[in-house]
Design a protein around this motif. Structure first.
Motif, PDB file in Angstrom:
ATOM      1  N   ASP A  47       0.781  -1.227   0.000  1.00  0.00           N
ATOM      2  CA  ASP A  47       0.000   0.000   0.000  1.00  0.00           C
ATOM      3  C   ASP A  47       0.815   1.280   0.000  1.00  0.00           C
ATOM      4  N   ASP A  48       2.131   1.179   0.140  1.00  0.00           N
ATOM      5  CA  ASP A  48       2.936   2.393   0.142  1.00  0.00           C
ATOM      6  C   ASP A  48       4.395   2.070  -0.116  1.00  0.00           C
ATOM      7  N   SER A  49       5.182   3.104  -0.307  1.00  0.00           N
ATOM      8  CA  SER A  49       6.625   2.953  -0.469  1.00  0.00           C
ATOM      9  C   SER A  49       7.306   4.157   0.168  1.00  0.00           C
ATOM     10  N   ASN A  63       5.669 -10.088   9.087  1.00  0.00           N
ATOM     11  CA  ASN A  63       4.665 -10.779   8.272  1.00  0.00           C
ATOM     12  C   ASN A  63       4.050  -9.895   7.198  1.00  0.00           C
ATOM     13  N   LYS A  64       4.833  -8.935   6.685  1.00  0.00           N
ATOM     14  CA  LYS A  64       4.390  -8.107   5.562  1.00  0.00           C
ATOM     15  C   LYS A  64       5.384  -8.271   4.418  1.00  0.00           C
ATOM     16  N   ILE A  65       4.875  -8.549   3.223  1.00  0.00           N
ATOM     17  CA  ILE A  65       5.768  -8.703   2.076  1.00  0.00           C
ATOM     18  C   ILE A  65       6.430  -7.358   1.787  1.00  0.00           C
ATOM     19  N   THR A  66       7.746  -7.370   1.711  1.00  0.00           N
ATOM     20  CA  THR A  66       8.503  -6.125   1.604  1.00  0.00           C
ATOM     21  C   THR A  66       9.617  -6.263   0.574  1.00  0.00           C
ATOM     22  N   THR A  67       9.681  -5.322  -0.351  1.00  0.00           N
ATOM     23  CA  THR A  67      10.804  -5.216  -1.268  1.00  0.00           C
ATOM     24  C   THR A  67      11.759  -4.156  -0.741  1.00  0.00           C
ATOM     25  N   VAL A  68      13.036  -4.517  -0.640  1.00  0.00           N
ATOM     26  CA  VAL A  68      14.058  -3.600  -0.145  1.00  0.00           C
ATOM     27  C   VAL A  68      15.095  -3.392  -1.248  1.00  0.00           C
ATOM     28  N   ILE A  69      15.258  -2.140  -1.682  1.00  0.00           N
ATOM     29  CA  ILE A  69      16.233  -1.797  -2.721  1.00  0.00           C
ATOM     30  C   ILE A  69      17.209  -0.792  -2.111  1.00  0.00           C
ATOM     31  N   SER A  70      18.460  -1.207  -1.924  1.00  0.00           N
ATOM     32  CA  SER A  70      19.436  -0.381  -1.217  1.00  0.00           C
ATOM     33  C   SER A  70      20.629  -0.048  -2.102  1.00  0.00           C
ATOM     34  N   GLN A  71      21.212   1.111  -1.848  1.00  0.00           N
ATOM     35  CA  GLN A  71      22.367   1.553  -2.626  1.00  0.00           C
ATOM     36  C   GLN A  71      23.136   2.620  -1.860  1.00  0.00           C
ATOM     37  N   PRO A  72      24.409   2.832  -2.230  1.00  0.00           N
ATOM     38  CA  PRO A  72      25.170   3.932  -1.634  1.00  0.00           C
ATOM     39  C   PRO A  72      24.567   5.274  -2.028  1.00  0.00           C
ATOM     40  N   SER A  73      24.954   6.327  -1.319  1.00  0.00           N
ATOM     41  CA  SER A  73      24.456   7.671  -1.627  1.00  0.00           C
ATOM     42  C   SER A  73      25.475   8.697  -1.155  1.00  0.00           C
ATOM     43  N   ASN A  74      25.652   9.745  -1.967  1.00  0.00           N
ATOM     44  CA  ASN A  74      26.596  10.825  -1.640  1.00  0.00           C
ATOM     45  C   ASN A  74      28.001  10.305  -1.366  1.00  0.00           C
ATOM     46  N   THR A 103      -4.767  -4.646  21.283  1.00  0.00           N
ATOM     47  CA  THR A 103      -3.746  -5.123  20.360  1.00  0.00           C
ATOM     48  C   THR A 103      -4.328  -5.243  18.959  1.00  0.00           C
ATOM     49  N   LYS A 104      -3.513  -4.928  17.987  1.00  0.00           N
ATOM     50  CA  LYS A 104      -3.920  -5.035  16.584  1.00  0.00           C
ATOM     51  C   LYS A 104      -2.678  -5.192  15.732  1.00  0.00           C
ATOM     52  N   PRO A 105      -2.812  -5.771  14.544  1.00  0.00           N
ATOM     53  CA  PRO A 105      -1.637  -5.971  13.701  1.00  0.00           C
ATOM     54  C   PRO A 105      -0.993  -4.651  13.302  1.00  0.00           C
ATOM     55  N   LEU A 106       0.327  -4.680  13.151  1.00  0.00           N
ATOM     56  CA  LEU A 106       1.062  -3.518  12.671  1.00  0.00           C
ATOM     57  C   LEU A 106       1.052  -3.556  11.149  1.00  0.00           C
ATOM     58  N   GLU A 107       0.260  -2.687  10.523  1.00  0.00           N
ATOM     59  CA  GLU A 107       0.009  -2.786   9.093  1.00  0.00           C
ATOM     60  C   GLU A 107       1.034  -2.036   8.241  1.00  0.00           C
ATOM     61  N   THR A 108       1.544  -0.923   8.729  1.00  0.00           N
ATOM     62  CA  THR A 108       2.400  -0.084   7.895  1.00  0.00           C
ATOM     63  C   THR A 108       3.688   0.267   8.629  1.00  0.00           C
ATOM     64  N   ILE A 109       4.654   0.724   7.863  1.00  0.00           N
ATOM     65  CA  ILE A 109       5.927   1.156   8.431  1.00  0.00           C
ATOM     66  C   ILE A 109       5.695   2.372   9.321  1.00  0.00           C
TER      67      ILE A 109
END
Length: 269
Positions: A47-49, A63-74, A103-109
């Motif tokens: 739902d977000d990025s 338990n949330k599907i997550t794509t992680v794209i990392s790179q150097p910077s500066n 209590t409730k699930p943690l849905e977002t970052i």
């Protein structure tokens, strides 16, 4: 060496990556508290990025599907401290501290960038990474307790989130797949996250879509990539990762086989 990882314990680590970029798709077993030291990371969920850079602090839900794209910077490598808030540790913490709220699930970052208390807590870990086995055995637990206590102090909804220990229940399969098809996960993972065995997942999928999960996923991803390239004029090199393909050559081959022309043919049209 492109990757270097140092540990205080199995649940607190300092990771550094000096290559050009890397991408992974994961379902974190535990909540992950991250303090970004340098570099850049793009994190994509259904739902977000978000794009995170130096100084950012954030919590990634389990338990949330997550794509992680990392790179150097500066000119600086991708470098971050990660703390695993395990279910075991959280259960221990809440056996000693009463949770407030439902209590409730943690849905977002959750983002806590530049918060002085959390930054101080995470920065205080840095000197310990070079000590290795000389560390007191209970230090990691103390630091994790400290981080949880700070999270509770700065966000009054945290108890309700961190004290939830439920596993994924049986979800609406169609809704879940339509929101998550672009993530390159195994069918075992898709089935677990929808609250099903693999056999039940395949059976339910066939009833809904009248095709196999593999074929449906490939076609959905290719159609999304086609839209992104043609309508948004995004380059194939920027699209294939976010639409669930492992590498550019496989994406280009699958795209041409399905549509009859290569992805680059859509640019400029």
């Amino acid at each position: 060496m492109e990757f270097e990882t140092k540990y205080i314990s199995a649940h607190i680590k300092l990771s550094e990556f000096k290559g050009k970029s890397f991408k992974t798709e994961v379902v974190f077993e535990h909540h992950m508290l991250i303090w970004f030291i340098s570099g850049e990371t793009k994190i994509v969920q259904a739902d977000d990025s978000h794009i995170f850079t130096a100084g950012d602090i954030f919590l990634i839900p389990r338990n949330k599907i997550t794509t992680v794209i990392s790179q150097p910077s500066n000119g600086l490598p991708h470098k971050a401290v990660a703390m695993h808030l395990t279910t075991e540790k959280l259960k221990d913490f809440y056996s000693r501290h009463k949770a407030i709220g439902r209590t409730k699930p943690l849905e977002t970052i959750r983002i806590f960038s530049n918060h002085p208390l959390l930054e101080s807590c995470m920065a205080s870990l840095i000197p310990y990474f070079d000590l290795g086995h000389d560390l007191p055995s209970d230090l990691a637990g103390i630091k994790i307790d400290e981080a949880i206590s700070i999270l509770r102090a700065i966000d009054n909804t945290m108890d309700g989130l961190l004290a939830n220990f439920e596993e994924p229940g049986k979800l609406d399969l169609s809704d879940f797949m339509e929101r998550h098809f672009m993530f390159n996960m195994t069918l075992d993972r898709f089935s677990y996250l929808t609250g099903r065995s693999l056999a039940t997942f395949r059976r339910d999928f066939k009833k809904i879509y009248n095709t196999t999960p593999q074929k449906w996923l490939t076609e959905k991803r290719l159609n999304l990539a086609h839209y992104q390239i043609k309508e948004k004029q995004r380059k194939p090199n920027d699209v294939y990762i976010e639409t669930g393909f492992e590498n550019l050559s496989h994406f280009s081959y699958a795209f041409k086989s399905f549509f009859g022309y290569p992805p680059n043919a859509l640019l400029g049209k």
